[in-house]
Scaffold this motif. Structure first.
Motif, PDB file in Angstrom:
ATOM      1  N   ILE A   7       0.839  -1.208   0.000  1.00 30.97           N
ATOM      2  CA  ILE A   7       0.000   0.000   0.000  1.00 30.97           C
ATOM      3  C   ILE A   7       0.868   1.250   0.000  1.00 30.97           C
ATOM      4  CG2 ILE A   7      -1.617   1.367   1.384  1.00 30.97           C
ATOM      5  CD1 ILE A   7      -2.874  -1.319   2.271  1.00 30.97           C
ATOM      6  N   ASP A   8       1.852   1.279   0.889  1.00 33.10           N
ATOM      7  CA  ASP A   8       2.747   2.444   0.959  1.00 33.10           C
ATOM      8  C   ASP A   8       3.481   2.651  -0.362  1.00 33.10           C
ATOM      9  OD1 ASP A   8       2.008   2.923   3.572  1.00 33.10           O
ATOM     10  OD2 ASP A   8       3.744   1.893   4.443  1.00 33.10           O
ATOM     11  N   HIS A   9       3.897   1.547  -0.974  1.00 32.35           N
ATOM     12  CA  HIS A   9       4.630   1.639  -2.242  1.00 32.35           C
ATOM     13  C   HIS A   9       3.759   2.252  -3.327  1.00 32.35           C
ATOM     14  CE1 HIS A   9       7.474   0.529  -5.420  1.00 32.35           C
ATOM     15  NE2 HIS A   9       6.414   0.116  -6.112  1.00 32.35           N
ATOM     16  N   ILE A  10       2.513   1.790  -3.434  1.00 32.25           N
ATOM     17  CA  ILE A  10       1.618   2.317  -4.470  1.00 32.25           C
ATOM     18  C   ILE A  10       1.290   3.780  -4.206  1.00 32.25           C
ATOM     19  CG2 ILE A  10      -0.657   2.115  -5.550  1.00 32.25           C
ATOM     20  CD1 ILE A  10      -0.545  -0.887  -4.951  1.00 32.25           C
ATOM     21  N   VAL A  11       1.014   4.113  -2.959  1.00 28.81           N
ATOM     22  CA  VAL A  11       0.698   5.505  -2.615  1.00 28.81           C
ATOM     23  C   VAL A  11       1.885   6.411  -2.931  1.00 28.81           C
ATOM     24  CG1 VAL A  11       0.189   7.088  -0.712  1.00 28.81           C
ATOM     25  CG2 VAL A  11      -1.039   4.911  -0.884  1.00 28.81           C
ATOM     26  N   ASN A  12       3.086   5.971  -2.595  1.00 25.47           N
ATOM     27  CA  ASN A  12       4.285   6.766  -2.900  1.00 25.47           C
ATOM     28  C   ASN A  12       4.496   6.893  -4.407  1.00 25.47           C
ATOM     29  OD1 ASN A  12       4.873   7.158  -0.198  1.00 25.47           O
ATOM     30  ND2 ASN A  12       6.214   5.366  -0.059  1.00 25.47           N
ATOM     31  N   TRP A  13       4.206   5.811  -5.136  1.00 29.11           N
ATOM     32  CA  TRP A  13       4.323   5.835  -6.601  1.00 29.11           C
ATOM     33  C   TRP A  13       3.350   6.828  -7.197  1.00 29.11           C
ATOM     34  CZ3 TRP A  13       0.918   4.461 -10.570  1.00 29.11           C
ATOM     35  CH2 TRP A  13       1.475   4.303 -11.840  1.00 29.11           C
ATOM     36  N   LEU A  14       2.121   6.807  -6.744  1.00 30.79           N
ATOM     37  CA  LEU A  14       1.114   7.753  -7.215  1.00 30.79           C
ATOM     38  C   LEU A  14       1.506   9.193  -6.895  1.00 30.79           C
ATOM     39  CD1 LEU A  14      -2.152   5.866  -6.178  1.00 30.79           C
ATOM     40  CD2 LEU A  14      -1.575   6.539  -8.515  1.00 30.79           C
ATOM     41  N   THR A  15       1.977   9.396  -5.684  1.00 30.87           N
ATOM     42  CA  THR A  15       2.365  10.735  -5.246  1.00 30.87           C
ATOM     43  C   THR A  15       3.521  11.270  -6.083  1.00 30.87           C
ATOM     44  OG1 THR A  15       1.680  10.231  -2.978  1.00 30.87           O
ATOM     45  CG2 THR A  15       3.160  12.108  -3.279  1.00 30.87           C
ATOM     46  N   ASP A  16       4.518  10.413  -6.301  1.00 33.73           N
ATOM     47  CA  ASP A  16       5.681  10.813  -7.081  1.00 33.73           C
ATOM     48  C   ASP A  16       5.287  11.129  -8.521  1.00 33.73           C
ATOM     49  OD1 ASP A  16       8.651  11.045  -7.355  1.00 33.73           O
ATOM     50  OD2 ASP A  16       8.361   9.378  -8.747  1.00 33.73           O
ATOM     51  N   TYR A  17       4.421  10.288  -9.089  1.00 33.57           N
ATOM     52  CA  TYR A  17       3.994  10.493 -10.476  1.00 33.57           C
ATOM     53  C   TYR A  17       3.219  11.792 -10.607  1.00 33.57           C
ATOM     54  CZ  TYR A  17       2.445   9.338 -15.194  1.00 33.57           C
ATOM     55  OH  TYR A  17       2.228   9.352 -16.546  1.00 33.57           O
ATOM     56  N   ALA A  18       2.291  12.016  -9.687  1.00 32.79           N
ATOM     57  CA  ALA A  18       1.461  13.224  -9.739  1.00 32.79           C
ATOM     58  C   ALA A  18       2.293  14.477  -9.554  1.00 32.79           C
ATOM     59  CB  ALA A  18       0.377  13.149  -8.668  1.00 32.79           C
ATOM     60  N   THR A  19       3.257  14.399  -8.660  1.00 39.03           N
ATOM     61  CA  THR A  19       4.120  15.556  -8.400  1.00 39.03           C
ATOM     62  C   THR A  19       4.953  15.906  -9.625  1.00 39.03           C
ATOM     63  OG1 THR A  19       4.257  14.988  -6.041  1.00 39.03           O
ATOM     64  CG2 THR A  19       5.937  16.472  -6.914  1.00 39.03           C
ATOM     65  N   LYS A  20       5.574  14.894 -10.228  1.00 35.76           N
ATOM     66  CA  LYS A  20       6.418  15.127 -11.404  1.00 35.76           C
ATOM     67  C   LYS A  20       5.589  15.579 -12.610  1.00 35.76           C
ATOM     68  CE  LYS A  20      10.137  11.951 -10.128  1.00 35.76           C
ATOM     69  NZ  LYS A  20      10.827  10.662 -10.417  1.00 35.76           N
ATOM     70  N   ALA A  21       4.349  15.089 -12.704  1.00 36.69           N
ATOM     71  CA  ALA A  21       3.482  15.464 -13.821  1.00 36.69           C
ATOM     72  C   ALA A  21       2.818  16.820 -13.599  1.00 36.69           C
ATOM     73  CB  ALA A  21       2.412  14.399 -14.026  1.00 36.69           C
ATOM     74  N   ASN A  22       2.963  17.333 -12.387  1.00 37.21           N
ATOM     75  CA  ASN A  22       2.389  18.635 -12.021  1.00 37.21           C
ATOM     76  C   ASN A  22       0.877  18.664 -12.251  1.00 37.21           C
ATOM     77  OD1 ASN A  22       2.530  21.292 -11.037  1.00 37.21           O
ATOM     78  ND2 ASN A  22       2.689  22.136 -13.112  1.00 37.21           N
ATOM     79  N   ILE A  23       0.226  17.598 -11.816  1.00 38.91           N
ATOM     80  CA  ILE A  23      -1.235  17.541 -11.954  1.00 38.91           C
ATOM     81  C   ILE A  23      -1.870  17.837 -10.597  1.00 38.91           C
ATOM     82  CG2 ILE A  23      -1.167  15.960 -13.899  1.00 38.91           C
ATOM     83  CD1 ILE A  23      -2.352  14.594 -10.632  1.00 38.91           C
ATOM     84  N   GLN A  24      -3.180  18.093 -10.627  1.00 37.74           N
ATOM     85  CA  GLN A  24      -3.879  18.542  -9.431  1.00 37.74           C
ATOM     86  C   GLN A  24      -4.543  17.417  -8.641  1.00 37.74           C
ATOM     87  OE1 GLN A  24      -3.465  21.866  -8.765  1.00 37.74           O
ATOM     88  NE2 GLN A  24      -2.181  21.632 -10.586  1.00 37.74           N
ATOM     89  N   GLY A  25      -4.711  16.254  -9.263  1.00 37.15           N
ATOM     90  CA  GLY A  25      -5.372  15.172  -8.553  1.00 37.15           C
ATOM     91  C   GLY A  25      -5.712  14.011  -9.473  1.00 37.15           C
ATOM     92  N   PHE A  26      -6.638  13.169  -9.016  1.00 37.00           N
ATOM     93  CA  PHE A  26      -7.015  11.966  -9.742  1.00 37.00           C
ATOM     94  C   PHE A  26      -8.534  11.893  -9.900  1.00 37.00           C
ATOM     95  CE2 PHE A  26      -3.300  11.039  -7.078  1.00 37.00           C
ATOM     96  CZ  PHE A  26      -2.373  10.655  -8.036  1.00 37.00           C
ATOM     97  N   VAL A  27      -8.979  11.283 -10.990  1.00 38.66           N
ATOM     98  CA  VAL A  27     -10.387  10.994 -11.164  1.00 38.66           C
ATOM     99  C   VAL A  27     -10.535   9.481 -11.332  1.00 38.66           C
ATOM    100  CG1 VAL A  27     -10.248  11.429 -13.652  1.00 38.66           C
ATOM    101  CG2 VAL A  27     -12.467  11.468 -12.529  1.00 38.66           C
ATOM    102  N   VAL A  28     -11.500   8.910 -10.606  1.00 44.22           N
ATOM    103  CA  VAL A  28     -11.682   7.456 -10.597  1.00 44.22           C
ATOM    104  C   VAL A  28     -13.162   7.136 -10.800  1.00 44.22           C
ATOM    105  CG1 VAL A  28     -11.277   5.299  -9.344  1.00 44.22           C
ATOM    106  CG2 VAL A  28      -9.833   7.294  -8.879  1.00 44.22           C
ATOM    107  N   GLY A  29     -13.453   6.254 -11.735  1.00 40.89           N
ATOM    108  CA  GLY A  29     -14.815   5.775 -11.923  1.00 40.89           C
ATOM    109  C   GLY A  29     -15.148   4.747 -10.856  1.00 40.89           C
ATOM    110  N   ILE A  30     -16.243   4.961 -10.134  1.00 43.18           N
ATOM    111  CA  ILE A  30     -16.624   4.075  -9.037  1.00 43.18           C
ATOM    112  C   ILE A  30     -17.795   3.190  -9.458  1.00 43.18           C
ATOM    113  CG2 ILE A  30     -17.381   3.958  -6.637  1.00 43.18           C
ATOM    114  CD1 ILE A  30     -14.593   5.171  -7.014  1.00 43.18           C
ATOM    115  N   SER A  31     -17.581   1.882  -9.401  1.00 42.07           N
ATOM    116  CA  SER A  31     -18.573   0.933  -9.893  1.00 42.07           C
ATOM    117  C   SER A  31     -19.327   0.202  -8.798  1.00 42.07           C
ATOM    118  CB  SER A  31     -17.882  -0.106 -10.779  1.00 42.07           C
ATOM    119  OG  SER A  31     -16.991  -0.891  -9.995  1.00 42.07           O
ATOM    120  N   GLY A  32     -18.794   0.236  -7.579  1.00 39.67           N
ATOM    121  CA  GLY A  32     -19.346  -0.581  -6.512  1.00 39.67           C
ATOM    122  C   GLY A  32     -18.599  -1.893  -6.351  1.00 39.67           C
ATOM    123  N   GLY A  33     -17.505  -2.045  -7.127  1.00 40.07           N
ATOM    124  CA  GLY A  33     -16.676  -3.243  -7.059  1.00 40.07           C
ATOM    125  C   GLY A  33     -15.379  -3.005  -6.313  1.00 40.07           C
TER     126      GLY A  33
END
Length: 262
Positions: A7-33
């Motif tokens: 979990i920590d690895h994925i969260v850090n990966w996401l954080t690093d990617y978002a920071t380097k890409a200079n984006i504001q956040g994430f959008v996720v489609g929620i299905s109930g799954g």
């Protein structure tokens, strides 16, 4: 699996990617799954803004209830989480009205099922464009690289894939550690694209546990001569789907022009 460290690895990966890409956040489609619940939870843990999007198209009430339960829980736990709902049912129905039909009912049903996924992809990218977000994919390893159980340019159309190196069983393990609602953890997996009660196992012909076994057997170099009974059936299902869906898993073929023709 060292779940907390994963979990920590994925969260850090996401954080690093978002920071380097200079984006504001994430959008996720929620299905109930489970897959979308885990992906949105991981995105939320980064601290970046996370937009959870419901996109019903003749959706089963149980799917809607689970999705709303998860979103409500996530918003309570994380102040960076927001949600929105886009009812795509009228759009889907209008699409059906203005497009040609096919006498082959199976092909028509499959085309319309994939259309649902592609309408959702379009909606996610619209919202991502409005807010400067990335579309976070919800595919797991079995779906994305095993049997290709997703829609090309539908739920397969994403910017990043946080859980695509996790088997389905590992996604459940991560979901439990993340506190995903029990209703989602015990729900029968389904893509919900056909507007009926069929499950993923109904469509594929094998459970995710069986598919994981087959994937591991293929990686070990096994073939159909090594199995009998149910194992042989499952291995054949996995091998066939893995072969016919390679067009989803490999780069788009590009016709290279010989130098002497340029």
């Amino acid at each position: 699996m060292k779940t907390e460290k994963v979990i920590d690895h994925i969260v850090n990966w996401l954080t690093d990617y978002a920071t380097k890409a200079n984006i504001q956040g994430f959008v996720v489609g929620i299905s109930g799954g489970i897959d979308s619940a885990v992906t949105s939870s991981l995105c939320a843990k980064t601290g970046f803004k996370t937009l959870c999007v419901e996109m019903p198209i003749h959706q089963a009430p149980s799917h809607v209830t689970r999705a709303q339960e998860h979103i409500s829980q996530l918003k309570t736990r994380f102040k960076n989480v927001a949600d929105t709902r886009i009812d795509l049912t009228p759009v889907f129905e209008e699409f059906k009205n203005v497009t040609p039909k096919n006498e082959n009912q199976n092909r028509l049903n499959l085309a319309l099922a994939n259309t649902r996924a592609r309408l959702r992809m379009t909606s996610l990218y619209y919202l991502a464009g409005l807010h400067g977000y990335l579309v976070a994919g919800t595919g797991n390893k079995i779906e994305d690289f095993g049997v290709g159980f997703y829609t090309k340019y539908g739920d397969g159309g994403v910017d990043i894939s946080p859980i695509a190196d996790l088997l389905k069983s590992e996604v459940y393990e991560v979901g439990k550690a993340l506190g995903v609602p029990d209703s989602i953890q015990v729900a029968v997996p389904t893509d919900g694209l056909f507007g009926d009660s069929r499950s993923d196992e109904d469509q594929i012909g094998a459970s995710y546990d069986e598919l994981e076994w087959a994937m591991k057997m293929q990686e070990k170099g096994k073939n159909i001569n090594d199995f009998t009974g149910r194992e042989l059936v499952v291995f054949k299902i996995y091998s066939r789907l893995n072969a016919v869906n390679q067009h989803k898993m490999t780069p788009i073929p590009v016709c290279k022009i010989p130098f002497n023709l340029l």
